[in-house]
Design an enzyme around this catalytic site. Structure first.
Site, mmCIF file in Angstrom:
data_model
loop_
_atom_site.group_PDB
_atom_site.id
_atom_site.type_symbol
_atom_site.label_atom_id
_atom_site.label_comp_id
_atom_site.label_asym_id
_atom_site.label_seq_id
_atom_site.Cartn_x
_atom_site.Cartn_y
_atom_site.Cartn_z
ATOM 1 N N GLU A 36 -9.453 12.655 7.951
ATOM 2 C CA GLU A 36 -9.319 13.982 7.345
ATOM 3 C C GLU A 36 -10.652 14.720 7.306
ATOM 4 O OE1 GLU A 36 -6.795 13.434 3.525
ATOM 5 O OE2 GLU A 36 -7.465 11.471 4.219
ATOM 6 N N GLU A 51 -9.251 4.052 -1.842
ATOM 7 C CA GLU A 51 -8.054 3.926 -2.662
ATOM 8 C C GLU A 51 -8.388 3.226 -3.978
ATOM 9 O OE1 GLU A 51 -4.585 2.531 -0.626
ATOM 10 O OE2 GLU A 51 -5.260 3.274 1.331
ATOM 11 N N LYS A 89 -3.818 -1.836 10.434
ATOM 12 C CA LYS A 89 -4.263 -1.944 9.040
ATOM 13 C C LYS A 89 -4.492 -3.395 8.613
ATOM 14 C CE LYS A 89 -3.094 2.388 7.515
ATOM 15 N NZ LYS A 89 -3.943 3.253 6.690
ATOM 16 N N GLN A 103 -3.132 2.382 15.191
ATOM 17 C CA GLN A 103 -2.101 2.873 14.265
ATOM 18 C C GLN A 103 -1.233 3.949 14.924
ATOM 19 O OE1 GLN A 103 -3.827 4.698 10.785
ATOM 20 N NE2 GLN A 103 -1.855 5.257 9.896
ATOM 21 N N HIS A 115 -3.603 14.113 1.200
ATOM 22 C CA HIS A 115 -3.770 13.195 2.333
ATOM 23 C C HIS A 115 -2.545 13.232 3.233
ATOM 24 C CE1 HIS A 115 -4.753 9.551 4.593
ATOM 25 N NE2 HIS A 115 -3.570 9.060 4.260
ATOM 26 N N GLU A 162 -10.119 4.066 4.232
ATOM 27 C CA GLU A 162 -9.277 4.811 3.298
ATOM 28 C C GLU A 162 -9.732 4.423 1.895
ATOM 29 O OE1 GLU A 162 -5.121 4.235 4.318
ATOM 30 O OE2 GLU A 162 -5.277 5.773 5.887
ATOM 31 N N ARG A 189 -7.389 3.903 13.722
ATOM 32 C CA ARG A 189 -6.474 5.042 13.929
ATOM 33 C C ARG A 189 -5.817 5.038 15.299
ATOM 34 N NH1 ARG A 189 -5.524 6.049 8.843
ATOM 35 N NH2 ARG A 189 -7.364 6.731 7.698
ATOM 36 N N ASP A 207 0.847 -1.187 0.000
ATOM 37 C CA ASP A 207 0.000 0.000 0.000
ATOM 38 C C ASP A 207 0.888 1.244 0.000
ATOM 39 O OD1 ASP A 207 -2.294 1.509 0.034
ATOM 40 O OD2 ASP A 207 -2.601 1.342 2.196
ATOM 41 N N ASP A 246 -9.063 0.508 2.479
ATOM 42 C CA ASP A 246 -8.010 0.117 3.428
ATOM 43 C C ASP A 246 -8.480 0.505 4.830
ATOM 44 O OD1 ASP A 246 -5.623 -0.502 4.700
ATOM 45 O OD2 ASP A 246 -4.691 1.417 4.172
ATOM 46 N N THR A 304 -8.614 -5.632 4.315
ATOM 47 C CA THR A 304 -8.577 -4.686 3.194
ATOM 48 C C THR A 304 -9.615 -5.174 2.187
ATOM 49 O OG1 THR A 304 -6.191 -4.412 3.526
ATOM 50 C CG2 THR A 304 -7.121 -3.607 1.444
HETATM 51 CA CA CA Z 1 -3.833 3.090 2.974
#
Ligand code: CA
Length: 412
Positions: free
Chosen positions: A357, A193, A245, A232, A127, A191, A229, A120, A225, A249
């Site tokens: 975000e 993607e 993570k 992480q 971002h 996320e 948080r 990834d 993804d 996925t």
């Molecule tokens: Ca990602």
């Protein structure tokens, strides 16, 4: 190759899954007796195993995953696609092929390839800048290496799952009132993607140049993804993402051939730092005159409320640079290798590819259509990411479908 129109009855002109698209998938359900490779056209699929009987492509298309086709390399991918386009557009094939079309409704979609390695990236400047400000206040938002190389990490291939798979809220170690504690993530995020399926294996020690990268990218799909948080934030120094993570996925079930996206190629953002030659896409060699960006528009919905519209064309690093970088040290490629772009976030509010975000790390929750608010995901929430290429002069509309997942309570 310019595909002709299809003979499929009732297929609207401009359908997102028209003759210009033809994404590959793997489905099961009656009348099929096993998981079967198909291409999607409109709201039907073509049974490729049955269609290919007697053709040179039969050994690859009767498999129960795309991996044998991925291993065969781009000349074979092109020949197979040419054959499929002919079957669905040439009236002389109609009597044989039409009985092999099945309604998509009622069939179950599976992950159509066996994931070899999963990488990834982290290639949206918007971002990376916002995350840097949130996670590392007081430091430069972008790491010093960010404009020199596409940053990435190796993810967990075995937990890549197909759209629709329930996502169990992960437990892990995170800080509570400044002290480490174990329990369910309280900051579960998404996320949005775009993912790239790799074929055309390379040998150990071989580098894939920027101009050769497209020869090794079979197709494109959507990726969520999922990211815890709080786990992480506590674990990521100094080696990057790990358990925050790796629990899941999600990917969309349709792999759109890179060749189908040729008309969606656009120039990436202006390069404001000089690039080392192996990543320099500012001096075209003629192989990609329209640039390495892809004009794919994403939408992110939570419980059917659209919360964001990330533009993939805004990504700083292209998939071709990502693959050139991934192999710059001589790491070999295998059929089924998979890499994702990194969170797609545009420059404007409403274009963020993560709740982190969108809500500024929970400080400004988003309001959903039912009046409820979310800082991060709650159990029962369903997230859907869609992707499409809008029609333009000389460019047909194309759909990438959707990647969907519902959060359920996990192990405590
Ligand atoms: Ca990602």
């Amino acid at each position: 190759m310019t595909p002709r129109e299809s003979w499929i009855p009732g297929l609207p002109a401009g359908d997102l899954f028209g003759i210009h698209n033809l994404p590959y998938g793997l489905v099961s359900g009656p009348p099929l007796t096993r998981a079967t490779l198909v291409v999607r056209i409109g709201d039907h699929v073509l049974d490729l195993a049955a269609a290919a009987v007697g053709s040179e492509h039969a050994p690859l298309l009767e498999a129960s995953s795309l991996n044998p086709l991925l291993a065969a390399g781009r000349p074979v991918w092109r020949a197979a696609r040419t054959a499929v386009v002919s079957w669905l557009s040439d009236e002389t094939f109609r009597a044989r092929i039409e009985p092999l079309l099945l309604p998509l409704a009622g069939l179950r979609c599976h992950l159509p390839f066996e994931v070899a390695d999963y990488v990834d990236f982290y290639s949206s400047e918007h971002h990376a800048t916002t995350v840097g400000r949130l996670f590392r206040p007081g430091s430069p938002a972008l790491p010093v290496n960010w404009k020199h190389l596409p940053i990435g990490y190796h993810g967990r291939a075995g937990t890549v799952v197909v759209s629709g798979t329930p996502i169990a809220r992960p437990s892990g170690q995170r800080l509570v009132d400044g002290a480490p504690a174990f329990g369910p993530s309280l900051r579960l995020d998404i996320e949005a993607e775009v993912g790239f399926v790799v074929g055309g294996p390379t040998a150990l020690g071989e580098q894939v140049s920027l101009s050769q990268a497209a020869e090794h990218i079979f197709g494109v799909c959507l990726v969520n993804d999922w990211s815890a948080r709080d786990i992480q934030a506590w674990e990521y120094v100094p080696l990057g993402p790990f358990l925050g993570k790796s629990f899941a996925t999600s990917v969309s079930p349709w792999i759109v051939p890179l060749d189908a996206l040729a008309t969606a190629r656009v120039a990436p953002p202006a390069r404001d730092h000089p690039l080392l030659p192996y990543l320099d896409d500012t001096k075209h060699d003629g192989s990609a005159p329209d640039g390495g960006g892809l004009d794919i528009a994403l939408t992110v919905s939570v419980n059917e409320s659209v919360v964001s519209r990330p533009p993939f064309a805004s990504m700083y690093w292209t998939p071709f640079q990502q693959l050139a970088h991934l192999t710059a040290n001589g790491a070999s490629l295998r059929a089924g290798d998979f890499f994702a772009s990194g969170t797609v976030s545009g420059p404007k509010r409403g274009q963020e590819g993560s709740l982190l975000e969108l809500t500024l790390n929970g400080a400004e929750p988003v309001e959903l259509d039912d009046g409820s608010v979310r800082a991060f995901l709650e159990d029962g929430d369903e997230v859907v990411i869609t992707g499409q290429v809008a029609a333009a002069p000389g460019r047909p509309a194309l759909g990438l479908g959707e990647v969907r997942g519902r959060v359920v309570a996990g192990p405590a």
